[in-house]
Motif scaffolding. Structure first.
Motif, PDB file in Angstrom:
ATOM      1  N   ASP A 190      17.405  79.405  80.691  1.00  0.00           N
ATOM      2  CA  ASP A 190      17.407  79.631  82.140  1.00  0.00           C
ATOM      3  C   ASP A 190      16.848  78.424  82.877  1.00  0.00           C
ATOM      4  OD1 ASP A 190      18.437  82.164  81.770  1.00  0.00           O
ATOM      5  OD2 ASP A 190      16.469  83.139  81.770  1.00  0.00           O
ATOM      6  N   LEU A 191      15.870  77.773  82.281  1.00  0.00           N
ATOM      7  CA  LEU A 191      15.273  76.602  82.917  1.00  0.00           C
ATOM      8  C   LEU A 191      16.287  75.479  83.070  1.00  0.00           C
ATOM      9  CD1 LEU A 191      12.782  75.062  83.979  1.00  0.00           C
ATOM     10  CD2 LEU A 191      12.282  74.419  81.604  1.00  0.00           C
ATOM     11  N   LEU A 192      17.012  75.169  82.003  1.00  0.00           N
ATOM     12  CA  LEU A 192      17.982  74.087  82.070  1.00  0.00           C
ATOM     13  C   LEU A 192      19.133  74.423  83.004  1.00  0.00           C
ATOM     14  CD1 LEU A 192      18.120  72.906  78.348  1.00  0.00           C
ATOM     15  CD2 LEU A 192      16.975  71.792  80.273  1.00  0.00           C
ATOM     16  N   LYS A 193      19.585  75.659  82.982  1.00  0.00           N
ATOM     17  CA  LYS A 193      20.675  76.053  83.875  1.00  0.00           C
ATOM     18  C   LYS A 193      20.296  75.861  85.340  1.00  0.00           C
ATOM     19  CE  LYS A 193      22.634  79.541  80.776  1.00  0.00           C
ATOM     20  NZ  LYS A 193      22.809  81.004  80.567  1.00  0.00           N
ATOM     21  N   ARG A 194      19.015  75.999  85.632  1.00  0.00           N
ATOM     22  CA  ARG A 194      18.531  75.836  87.005  1.00  0.00           C
ATOM     23  C   ARG A 194      18.717  74.402  87.499  1.00  0.00           C
ATOM     24  NH1 ARG A 194      12.925  78.631  88.971  1.00  0.00           N
ATOM     25  NH2 ARG A 194      12.873  77.846  91.114  1.00  0.00           N
ATOM     26  N   PHE A 195      18.779  73.458  86.550  1.00  0.00           N
ATOM     27  CA  PHE A 195      18.917  72.045  86.913  1.00  0.00           C
ATOM     28  C   PHE A 195      20.204  71.463  86.325  1.00  0.00           C
ATOM     29  CE2 PHE A 195      14.388  73.030  86.962  1.00  0.00           C
ATOM     30  CZ  PHE A 195      14.025  72.558  88.227  1.00  0.00           C
ATOM     31  N   ALA A 196      21.280  72.248  86.386  1.00  0.00           N
ATOM     32  CA  ALA A 196      22.534  71.866  85.733  1.00  0.00           C
ATOM     33  C   ALA A 196      23.071  70.532  86.226  1.00  0.00           C
ATOM     34  CB  ALA A 196      23.576  72.967  85.949  1.00  0.00           C
ATOM     35  N   ASP A 197      22.818  70.186  87.481  1.00  0.00           N
ATOM     36  CA  ASP A 197      23.346  68.945  88.030  1.00  0.00           C
ATOM     37  C   ASP A 197      22.598  67.710  87.536  1.00  0.00           C
ATOM     38  OD1 ASP A 197      21.075  69.804  89.446  1.00  0.00           O
ATOM     39  OD2 ASP A 197      21.637  68.648  91.225  1.00  0.00           O
ATOM     40  N   LYS A 198      21.490  67.904  86.817  1.00  0.00           N
ATOM     41  CA  LYS A 198      20.703  66.784  86.303  1.00  0.00           C
ATOM     42  C   LYS A 198      20.869  66.570  84.802  1.00  0.00           C
ATOM     43  CE  LYS A 198      16.877  67.016  89.655  1.00  0.00           C
ATOM     44  NZ  LYS A 198      15.403  66.989  89.779  1.00  0.00           N
ATOM     45  N   LEU A 199      21.682  67.371  84.136  1.00  0.00           N
ATOM     46  CA  LEU A 199      21.704  67.386  82.666  1.00  0.00           C
ATOM     47  C   LEU A 199      22.645  66.345  82.079  1.00  0.00           C
ATOM     48  CD1 LEU A 199      21.757  71.242  81.953  1.00  0.00           C
ATOM     49  CD2 LEU A 199      19.781  69.721  82.223  1.00  0.00           C
ATOM     50  N   THR A 200      22.149  65.633  81.054  1.00  0.00           N
ATOM     51  CA  THR A 200      22.960  64.756  80.216  1.00  0.00           C
ATOM     52  C   THR A 200      22.525  64.980  78.773  1.00  0.00           C
ATOM     53  OG1 THR A 200      23.101  63.045  81.941  1.00  0.00           O
ATOM     54  CG2 THR A 200      23.637  62.384  79.692  1.00  0.00           C
ATOM     55  N   ILE A 220      13.403  63.275  81.486  1.00  0.00           N
ATOM     56  CA  ILE A 220      12.782  64.262  80.598  1.00  0.00           C
ATOM     57  C   ILE A 220      13.728  64.603  79.457  1.00  0.00           C
ATOM     58  CG2 ILE A 220      11.902  66.623  80.383  1.00  0.00           C
ATOM     59  CD1 ILE A 220      11.033  66.500  83.288  1.00  0.00           C
ATOM     60  N   THR A 221      13.238  64.474  78.227  1.00  0.00           N
ATOM     61  CA  THR A 221      13.949  65.067  77.089  1.00  0.00           C
ATOM     62  C   THR A 221      13.397  66.464  76.864  1.00  0.00           C
ATOM     63  OG1 THR A 221      14.518  63.002  75.959  1.00  0.00           O
ATOM     64  CG2 THR A 221      14.356  64.965  74.598  1.00  0.00           C
ATOM     65  N   HIS A 222      14.278  67.453  76.956  1.00  0.00           N
ATOM     66  CA  HIS A 222      13.893  68.859  76.770  1.00  0.00           C
ATOM     67  C   HIS A 222      14.193  69.230  75.323  1.00  0.00           C
ATOM     68  CE1 HIS A 222      13.370  73.085  78.125  1.00  0.00           C
ATOM     69  NE2 HIS A 222      14.244  73.343  77.163  1.00  0.00           N
ATOM     70  N   HIS A 223      13.143  69.289  74.509  1.00  0.00           N
ATOM     71  CA  HIS A 223      13.326  69.573  73.085  1.00  0.00           C
ATOM     72  C   HIS A 223      13.545  71.056  72.828  1.00  0.00           C
ATOM     73  CE1 HIS A 223      12.264  65.562  71.380  1.00  0.00           C
ATOM     74  NE2 HIS A 223      11.716  65.430  72.573  1.00  0.00           N
ATOM     75  N   SER A 224      12.834  71.912  73.556  1.00  0.00           N
ATOM     76  CA  SER A 224      13.025  73.354  73.379  1.00  0.00           C
ATOM     77  C   SER A 224      12.345  74.103  74.512  1.00  0.00           C
ATOM     78  CB  SER A 224      12.471  73.842  72.028  1.00  0.00           C
ATOM     79  OG  SER A 224      11.055  73.869  72.047  1.00  0.00           O
ATOM     80  N   LEU A 281       9.455  61.493  79.730  1.00  0.00           N
ATOM     81  CA  LEU A 281       8.591  62.596  79.303  1.00  0.00           C
ATOM     82  C   LEU A 281       9.298  63.456  78.264  1.00  0.00           C
ATOM     83  CD1 LEU A 281       6.110  64.547  79.699  1.00  0.00           C
ATOM     84  CD2 LEU A 281       7.389  65.537  81.622  1.00  0.00           C
ATOM     85  N   HIS A 282       8.551  63.861  77.223  1.00  0.00           N
ATOM     86  CA  HIS A 282       9.104  64.707  76.164  1.00  0.00           C
ATOM     87  C   HIS A 282       8.426  66.076  76.238  1.00  0.00           C
ATOM     88  CE1 HIS A 282      11.162  61.301  74.149  1.00  0.00           C
ATOM     89  NE2 HIS A 282      10.195  60.616  74.734  1.00  0.00           N
ATOM     90  N   THR A 283       9.229  67.120  76.388  1.00  0.00           N
ATOM     91  CA  THR A 283       8.701  68.479  76.563  1.00  0.00           C
ATOM     92  C   THR A 283       9.298  69.415  75.512  1.00  0.00           C
ATOM     93  OG1 THR A 283      10.468  69.134  78.086  1.00  0.00           O
ATOM     94  CG2 THR A 283       8.527  68.097  79.053  1.00  0.00           C
ATOM     95  N   ALA A 299       7.843  69.938  87.434  1.00  0.00           N
ATOM     96  CA  ALA A 299       8.078  68.681  86.720  1.00  0.00           C
ATOM     97  C   ALA A 299       9.563  68.349  86.654  1.00  0.00           C
ATOM     98  CB  ALA A 299       7.488  68.766  85.311  1.00  0.00           C
ATOM     99  N   TYR A 300      10.385  69.349  86.376  1.00  0.00           N
ATOM    100  CA  TYR A 300      11.817  69.106  86.245  1.00  0.00           C
ATOM    101  C   TYR A 300      12.445  68.771  87.596  1.00  0.00           C
ATOM    102  CZ  TYR A 300      11.857  70.513  81.328  1.00  0.00           C
ATOM    103  OH  TYR A 300      11.650  70.575  79.970  1.00  0.00           O
ATOM    104  N   ARG A 301      11.876  69.304  88.649  1.00  0.00           N
ATOM    105  CA  ARG A 301      12.354  68.947  89.986  1.00  0.00           C
ATOM    106  C   ARG A 301      12.101  67.470  90.270  1.00  0.00           C
ATOM    107  NH1 ARG A 301       9.811  72.865  93.041  1.00  0.00           N
ATOM    108  NH2 ARG A 301      11.571  74.287  92.708  1.00  0.00           N
ATOM    109  N   ARG A 302      11.005  66.938  89.707  1.00  0.00           N
ATOM    110  CA  ARG A 302      10.693  65.519  89.880  1.00  0.00           C
ATOM    111  C   ARG A 302      11.651  64.611  89.100  1.00  0.00           C
ATOM    112  NH1 ARG A 302       5.017  64.178  90.144  1.00  0.00           N
ATOM    113  NH2 ARG A 302       5.560  62.213  89.123  1.00  0.00           N
ATOM    114  N   ALA A 303      12.285  65.142  88.077  1.00  0.00           N
ATOM    115  CA  ALA A 303      13.078  64.316  87.166  1.00  0.00           C
ATOM    116  C   ALA A 303      14.366  63.825  87.816  1.00  0.00           C
ATOM    117  CB  ALA A 303      13.402  65.092  85.897  1.00  0.00           C
ATOM    118  N   ALA A 304      14.714  62.584  87.479  1.00  0.00           N
ATOM    119  CA  ALA A 304      16.014  62.059  87.890  1.00  0.00           C
ATOM    120  C   ALA A 304      17.116  62.552  86.955  1.00  0.00           C
ATOM    121  CB  ALA A 304      15.981  60.535  87.902  1.00  0.00           C
TER     122      ALA A 304
END
Length: 388
Positions: free
Chosen positions: A167-177, A125-129, A103-105, A148-153
């Motif tokens: 703030d959104l990305l920091k909330r899911f720091a353990d999922k970030l690449t 999910i690719t987080h563009h902005s 998914l592209h957001t 949606a981000y909670r669903r993401a691997a």
């Protein structure tokens, strides 16, 4: 895999171009790739992206080896495409599911569809902005984004610097690449004869030096800053792109007394775009908000040998893509005099253009080539599929 995008070329735009580049790259690397988007084009073929009440038809097309489903919409309200057939199409595809859904957001329409389809998994999910300017919309959409981000691997920001302000990305720091955007650089690195001919026509048509802005005519692109800067710089500003601020920006150019030195080029073909970079003394990229998370047109310019002047958008990848005094000149956000001064440096400072261009070409090939990007994403998928 199946990419879930917003629109797809020939619809212009960074997310659209990225979705195409990634799909094509992965297909080139041997993957079976499908794309699902909303159709941006009306029945007569015109771009209806910004037309609220224009219906668009469903279309099944191909882009080389990539299969593209363009779901029809009924309307576009507050940047939300009303596309009743979207969830049904995802459920249909889920009967024979891909290894990964990508998914592209930001993409409110597609996030809603994904959340209605629990079989869309595993999800990358690719987080563009972030959603930045629309304060009310931002808060209304945040629960949707979180779900949606909670669903993401895995979640793929386009640069590490962008995470610092999200703030959104920091909330899911353990999922970030972080995976930087990339594209097929070859048309820019090795221009065709048609592109070189377009460059000659640009040089003949416009009084030099030619300065270039490329992108949709929307608020965060900062075109008003470019128009201000043009007052203190010789030559012609060529603006490639369309968008809802076109009439307002044209009025602004008249008020500033530079209308006769601005060429509103509108849509450009692939050869015309490459030719514009070849003819330009520099790309002006005066973005003013974190809605500009990366700036892929900078990579186009870098590969083509067109010097870049960008802005230091806080907690954005813009100034990371092309770095100050290394591959670009970076100026403060909203600072027209600084933009003008940087442009004049390119005209007067011996060796500056050559130094920036050489470094930019090297960085583009090493970091932003589409096959490099495609391979990085496939590595992410392998990890996701292994875990799932």
């Amino acid at each position: 895999m199946i990419h879930l995008g917003k629109y797809y070329p020939p619809s212009p735009g960074g997310i659209e171009g990225h979705t195409q580049s990634l799909a094509r790259a992965q297909a080139t690397l041997g993957a079976d790739v499908r794309v699902v988007v909303v159709n941006h084009a009306a029945r007569d073929g015109r771009d209806a992206t910004f037309e609220k009440w224009t219906r668009t038809p469903k279309a099944e097309t191909t882009d080389g080896p990539v299969s593209v489903t363009r779901v029809g919409r009924l309307a576009n309200v507050a940047k939300l495409d009303v596309a009743p057939g979207l969830s049904a199409r995802l459920n249909e595809l889920a009967r024979n599911p891909p290894d990964v859904w990508h998914l592209h957001t930001p993409n409110i329409t597609m996030m809603l569809a994904v959340l209605r389809c629990p079989r869309v998994a595993p999800l990358v999910i690719t987080h563009h902005s972030d959603i930045v300017r629309q304060k009310v919309l931002k808060h209304l959409v945040r629960p949707l984004e979180v779900a949606a981000y909670r669903r993401a691997a895995r979640i793929l920001p386009t640069s590490a610097p962008y995470v610092d302000g999200s703030d959104l990305l920091k909330r899911f720091a353990d999922k970030l690449t972080p995976v930087p955007l990339g594209m097929d650089l070859s048309p820019f690195q090795t221009p065709s004869a048609a592109a070189r001919a377009c460059a000659e026509r640009f040089r003949e048509r416009f009084t030099g030096p030619v300065w270039l802005c490329v992108g949709r005519l929307i608020y965060y692109k900062g075109l008003h800053v470019a128009l201000e800067a043009l007052k203190a710089v010789p030559g012609t500003l060529v603006v490639i792109g369309t968008g809802p601020l076109g009439a307002e920006l044209k009025r602004k150019s008249q008020e500033l007394g530079v209308a006769d030195r601005v060429a509103w080029y509108g849509h450009a073909s692939a050869d015309e775009l490459v030719g514009a970079y070849l003819a330009a003394a520099g790309l002006w990229f005066p973005s003013v908000a974190r809605s500009e998370g990366f700036g892929l047109v900078q990579v186009e310019a870098m590969a083509a040998g067109c010097p870049v002047i960008n802005t230091a958008v806080p907690a954005s990848g813009v100034a990371w893509v092309a770095r100050h005094e290394r591959e670009a000149l970076t100026v403060p956000v909203g600072d027209a005099p600084a933009l003008a001064a940087a442009a004049n440096r390119l005209l007067t400072e011996a060796g500056l253009k050559e130094r920036l261009v050489a470094a930019a070409r090297t960085r583009a090939a090493a970091e932003f080539d589409w096959l490099v990007m495609g391979g990085r994403c496939l590595d992410v998928y392998r990890g996701v599929v292994g875990r799932s």
